[in-house]
Design a protein around this motif. Sequence first.
Motif, PDB file in Angstrom:
ATOM      1  N   ASP A 115       0.821  -1.208   0.000  1.00  0.00           N
ATOM      2  CA  ASP A 115       0.000   0.000   0.000  1.00  0.00           C
ATOM      3  C   ASP A 115       0.853   1.256   0.000  1.00  0.00           C
ATOM      4  O   ASP A 115       0.482   2.278  -0.582  1.00  0.00           O
ATOM      5  N   LEU A 116       1.993   1.195   0.671  1.00  0.00           N
ATOM      6  CA  LEU A 116       2.898   2.337   0.687  1.00  0.00           C
ATOM      7  C   LEU A 116       3.421   2.637  -0.715  1.00  0.00           C
ATOM      8  O   LEU A 116       3.438   3.794  -1.156  1.00  0.00           O
ATOM      9  N   CYS A 117       3.814   1.598  -1.430  1.00  0.00           N
ATOM     10  CA  CYS A 117       4.334   1.803  -2.784  1.00  0.00           C
ATOM     11  C   CYS A 117       3.247   2.295  -3.734  1.00  0.00           C
ATOM     12  O   CYS A 117       3.524   3.054  -4.668  1.00  0.00           O
ATOM     13  N   PHE A 118       2.017   1.855  -3.492  1.00  0.00           N
ATOM     14  CA  PHE A 118       0.905   2.284  -4.361  1.00  0.00           C
ATOM     15  C   PHE A 118       0.691   3.796  -4.308  1.00  0.00           C
ATOM     16  O   PHE A 118       0.172   4.379  -5.264  1.00  0.00           O
ATOM     17  N   THR A 119       1.051   4.438  -3.203  1.00  0.00           N
ATOM     18  CA  THR A 119       0.808   5.875  -3.088  1.00  0.00           C
ATOM     19  C   THR A 119       1.572   6.662  -4.142  1.00  0.00           C
ATOM     20  O   THR A 119       1.124   7.718  -4.580  1.00  0.00           O
ATOM     21  N   CYS A 120       2.717   6.167  -4.551  1.00  0.00           N
ATOM     22  CA  CYS A 120       3.505   6.849  -5.586  1.00  0.00           C
ATOM     23  C   CYS A 120       3.489   6.101  -6.920  1.00  0.00           C
ATOM     24  O   CYS A 120       3.896   6.660  -7.942  1.00  0.00           O
ATOM     25  N   HIS A 121       3.055   4.840  -6.887  1.00  0.00           N
ATOM     26  CA  HIS A 121       3.028   4.018  -8.108  1.00  0.00           C
ATOM     27  C   HIS A 121       1.598   3.519  -8.348  1.00  0.00           C
ATOM     28  O   HIS A 121       1.326   2.314  -8.306  1.00  0.00           O
ATOM     29  N   PRO A 122       0.663   4.435  -8.607  1.00  0.00           N
ATOM     30  CA  PRO A 122      -0.748   4.025  -8.730  1.00  0.00           C
ATOM     31  C   PRO A 122      -1.016   3.120  -9.917  1.00  0.00           C
ATOM     32  O   PRO A 122      -2.009   2.391  -9.917  1.00  0.00           O
ATOM     33  N   LEU A 132      -3.159  -4.000 -10.400  1.00  0.00           N
ATOM     34  CA  LEU A 132      -2.700  -5.384 -10.517  1.00  0.00           C
ATOM     35  C   LEU A 132      -3.044  -6.204  -9.279  1.00  0.00           C
ATOM     36  O   LEU A 132      -3.064  -7.437  -9.330  1.00  0.00           O
ATOM     37  N   SER A 133      -3.307  -5.530  -8.173  1.00  0.00           N
ATOM     38  CA  SER A 133      -3.655  -6.253  -6.942  1.00  0.00           C
ATOM     39  C   SER A 133      -5.018  -6.927  -7.050  1.00  0.00           C
ATOM     40  O   SER A 133      -5.385  -7.725  -6.181  1.00  0.00           O
ATOM     41  N   LEU A 134      -5.774  -6.614  -8.094  1.00  0.00           N
ATOM     42  CA  LEU A 134      -7.076  -7.243  -8.310  1.00  0.00           C
ATOM     43  C   LEU A 134      -7.000  -8.422  -9.273  1.00  0.00           C
ATOM     44  O   LEU A 134      -8.006  -9.089  -9.517  1.00  0.00           O
ATOM     45  N   LYS A 135      -5.827  -8.688  -9.815  1.00  0.00           N
ATOM     46  CA  LYS A 135      -5.676  -9.783 -10.778  1.00  0.00           C
ATOM     47  C   LYS A 135      -5.798 -11.135 -10.070  1.00  0.00           C
ATOM     48  O   LYS A 135      -5.435 -11.273  -8.892  1.00  0.00           O
ATOM     49  N   PRO A 136      -6.272 -12.152 -10.773  1.00  0.00           N
ATOM     50  CA  PRO A 136      -6.453 -13.469 -10.136  1.00  0.00           C
ATOM     51  C   PRO A 136      -5.154 -14.203  -9.834  1.00  0.00           C
ATOM     52  O   PRO A 136      -5.112 -15.036  -8.931  1.00  0.00           O
TER      53      PRO A 136
END
Length: 488
Positions: free
Chosen positions: A263-270, A275-279
Amino acid sequence: MSDAEVTSGPASEDQRDRTAERRGRLAFGVALLVLLLACGVTTIVQTYTTKTPEQIQRITRNLECLQCHSELIPQFSYPTVHDPFMRKDCTTCHTPHGHVEVTSVIAGAKQVWQRVKTLVEWLPLKVVLDVFSTGESKVGEDQGGQVVSKTEKKVKGKDSEPTLPKNELCWMCHGDMGPLLSEDYPHVPFEEGRCTECHEPHASKFRALLTQDERDLCVTCHPIGRELNREQVHPPAGGRWCLNCHDPHASGYRGILVDNQRDLCFTCHPSVAPLSLKPVQHHPFLYDNCTGCHEPHGSDYTPLLIEYQPGLCYRCHPGIKYDFLKPSHHPVGTVELNCADCHNPHAADYPALLSARNNAMCYQCHKAAIQATYDRSAHFQTLCVRCHTPHGSNWAPLLIKPNPEVCFQCHAPTYFDESSATEYRNNHPVRPTHYDVKARRPLTCTSTCHNPHGTQHNYMLRNYDFPKDGNCLICHRVVPGKRVGIDF
C-alpha cells in the motif's frame, strides 16, 4: 542699537531650542517608561488573576532560571519552541539548583587576617599558614570583628537533575505515544527513551523540535550514501525525505514503515495498484514483499532491482536456472529475451503470470513464422506446450520428449511407429536409428516428411500432397548411372 542687543537675540533662540529638545527627550523617556510599566502591571495583574498561588510561585521561580541561563533567552524567538520552555516552566523537567551566595564585610583585625590568609593559601608557603593558624580563634575574638555589611547574590549550584529518569521524562507530557512502544518495530532511540538524540529540549529552528533538518538528521545514524551513489536512486531517498516512508518512532511494519509495503508503494506508483485485483499474483507482490525484488533507496539495476534478470528470478526459482543450461533453450538472459518478457512480475490474468493465454503467448514472438500455417493445420487445437517446454530441453527444438516419442503422445505407435524387437508393424521407419538422405541427419517424423506447424499440403506434408509420389521419390529414386537414396 547696541552690540549687546544685536548678539543676544540668536543666542537666546539657540538656548530655547536646546531646552525644547531636552524636554522632548524627557517626555519620550517618560512615555516609554510608562509603557513598560503598563506592560509590567498588565502581566502581573494577568498572572495574579488567572493563575493559582502554586502556579504563580512556579512562574516566579522559573523566571529566576533565566537570570543565570541567559544564553537560552534567544531561543524564545526560534520557529519551534517547546511548550514548557515557552511557558518558562523549567521545573517541569528540571530540579532547581540555584542558591544564594552571601558576602559579608567584617571590620577590624579579622578582616585583615582573612585577606592575608587567602593570599598565603595561594602561595607555596604552606608552612607559614600552619604556624599562624593556631591563633585564628583569638583573632576572631579581637575587637573590631563585627559584620559591617552583607551582599546576597544568586548563583548556579550543582548541575540540575531531571525530575524523572531521562528515559521516562518525556512520557510525563507525551504519554499518548506510549502505545507505540508495543509496536513490533520501534525505532531504537525512541524505544530506549533517548529522545534528545533527535529532538531539542527547549527550542529549534526546525519543525518538531528536531536537532537538524530531517533530511540531514536521519543520515547521521543511517549512512545510505553508497546507495544514493548508485545508477538509479529512488526519488524520496534521493531527496532524503525519509519520513515519506518511515515512521520516526515505531511501526507495526518491518523497516518502521508508515504502512505495509504494497500500500505504501501504491501511493507513488498508482499504475501498479490495479494489478492487486488480478487473479494470479506473484508471491512477493501478494504477500507484501516489494523489497524482495526492489531496492528501496538505490540500485544499479533498473527498475531499482536487487539484481538483473534472470539472476533475480533464480533466487526464488533456482530449478529453472538449469533449464536454460540445456542444449535447447530460449535465449533468456540475453538482449533478445528476459523473464519479464513472458511473465508479469506483479500479477496477471493467466496462470504462471503469463501475459497472454495459450498459443497467443507464443505468437507474441513466433507469429510471422508459425501462426499463419499452424492455425490452418490439423494441429491448430493443440497447445504449443503439448510438444514444447518454455524454458529449456535436451531435445531441439525445446521438445518435451525426443522425436518421434513426442508425436506418439497423440499418434498411436501401432499405426505410425516402425517394427520393434517384439512387435511387427508395417509402417514407414521414423526413428533416428535410420539416416535421412534428404535432410542429411537422423530420420524422424519431421526431418523431411512432415512439418508439425503446418504446410500448404495435406497431412502436413512438406513437399507434395498425398497420394502423389513426389514425397516418396525425394528419397526413393534411382538416377541412371548413380545410386541416390533408397530403392526397393
